[in-house]
Write an enzyme that holds these catalytic residues in place. Sequence first.
Site: not given
Length: 555
Positions: A201, A354
């Site tokens: 990214d 997460d």
Amino acid sequence: MELVIDPHICLVRLHACLISYKYPTTTTAISSFQGISHGRDARHALRFRVVVGDAFLRACDELSLPPAVATAVEQLLHVWRHARTALLVPFLRGLVVACMVMSVIVLTEKLFLGTVSSVMKVLRRRPARLYKCDPIEQDDEEVGSTAFPMVLVQIPMYNEKEQDGFQGDSMMWTQVYQLSIGAACRVTWPADRLIVQVLDDSTDDLIKELVQSECSKWAARGINIKYETRKDRTGYKAGNLTEGMKHDYVQACEFVAIFDADFQPSPDFLVKTVPFLVHNPKLALVQTRWIFVNAKECMLTRLQEMSMDYHFKVEQEAGSSLCKFFGYNGTAGVWRTKAIVESGGWLDRTTAEDMDLALRAGILGWEFVYVGSIKVKSELPSTLKAYRSQQHRWSCGPALLFKKMFWDILTAQEVTFWKKVYMIYNFFIARRIVSTFCSFTFFSVLVPLSIMLPEIKIPSWEVMYIPMAITLLNSVGNPRNIHLIILWVLFENVMALHRFKAMLIGVFEAGRVNEWIVTQKLGNVQKRKPTLHAAKKFLFKESSIFQSYCLACSF
């Protein structure tokens, strides 16, 4: 004998330096006040009031305050006394009681988790004994490597810059992306059953070229490595992982291992973790332990190591043993692809993507196992700025997630009652909300105010014994650093303000609720720097922590 001093005495002390040059009796009055503070006869209090009160009145006459101003000051003092008696003191007393209850909750939670973890160790109930995890063997040579499942290794990264360091006696350049990509490509697994996916990214074109060049180098060695980018950073890490799962070649992968850019798995990582998933169809996640290559770098990293070791050795171990559920740590774990898909994939609605995925998989009935014997090298934030940004994510994200997932947990059909209790009470309320609120409110608000407001009484057991017990329980994860426990307490009290603020931002979904600042990595290798340079760096970082502590306390 308990002495009651008129509130005007405090005002007199402030003006004493201004009027002492003209009214010598003021000096006598101050001496009398010092006598009172040491418990002398109550007559000293009367003498103080008469002498200083007379000096104060004469000083006021000398200043020639307008009657309107004097009246306004008197009214303000009256309002303050009334508000203090009727509102402030009762509110603070109630807050003391609330913090007493919360501290008992935190202590009970830590005692419970510590007991569970200790019992598991004493009874030697390790994951290898509780789950079938026999190594995957190739029975028929003609079949080849098809006995091994397809595994995808994802490495999300963002602008992982190179850092200079020393290796041996010479200086060298070490790149964060080289360490993580190299470690992933060296894992022991059939080459035709492994795909390494680098999800870059980065916004820096130079870094993109360097990472792509590194991937090409490993591809030339026969590693099936994919370099993937996207147009923007929508969703940050969650969005990056989601895009990675959309590629056609991922559909053939039964398991997904995820490593952040600063993590370096050992070559036998997949050999030890994947068998748990292969032989136990109900398992969705195998989480391993983090170890830190820069834990001794400075005081900041040492204090972090104490907290992280307790998290893995006690919290994760207890959650895995009690109800086969715990929070996924975002890296150094292996997921079953089917569990990710059934749970809805990665979502970017919080900065705790997460934990979000783990909760959604948990309420569907999937089970997790924590294997502490498998360790993955990683790096701790070595600057206060990086650590603050990390803690903001770790405090803000869970608070917002609890708000969004509360009813989903309550109404989950595939989860037992006790597992729901663990998720809501232990996993969220006691560990992340009550602990943060109590740490900040009690030590940073109530204890200082109790000194200024004698009406606020805090029992000694609440001030000393419970905090001491909680502190000692936190140190069991890293007993070799127990000599730093006092510094750890001070540091945690400073960070409590930052975590409390982040928690409020998450609960009320304020402006920074989805702020994502990537934690800076330095690509730490086995360094040996000149003694003088290391000493200067150490002293600078040690002093910066205490300067930050003093600065935070001043506010």
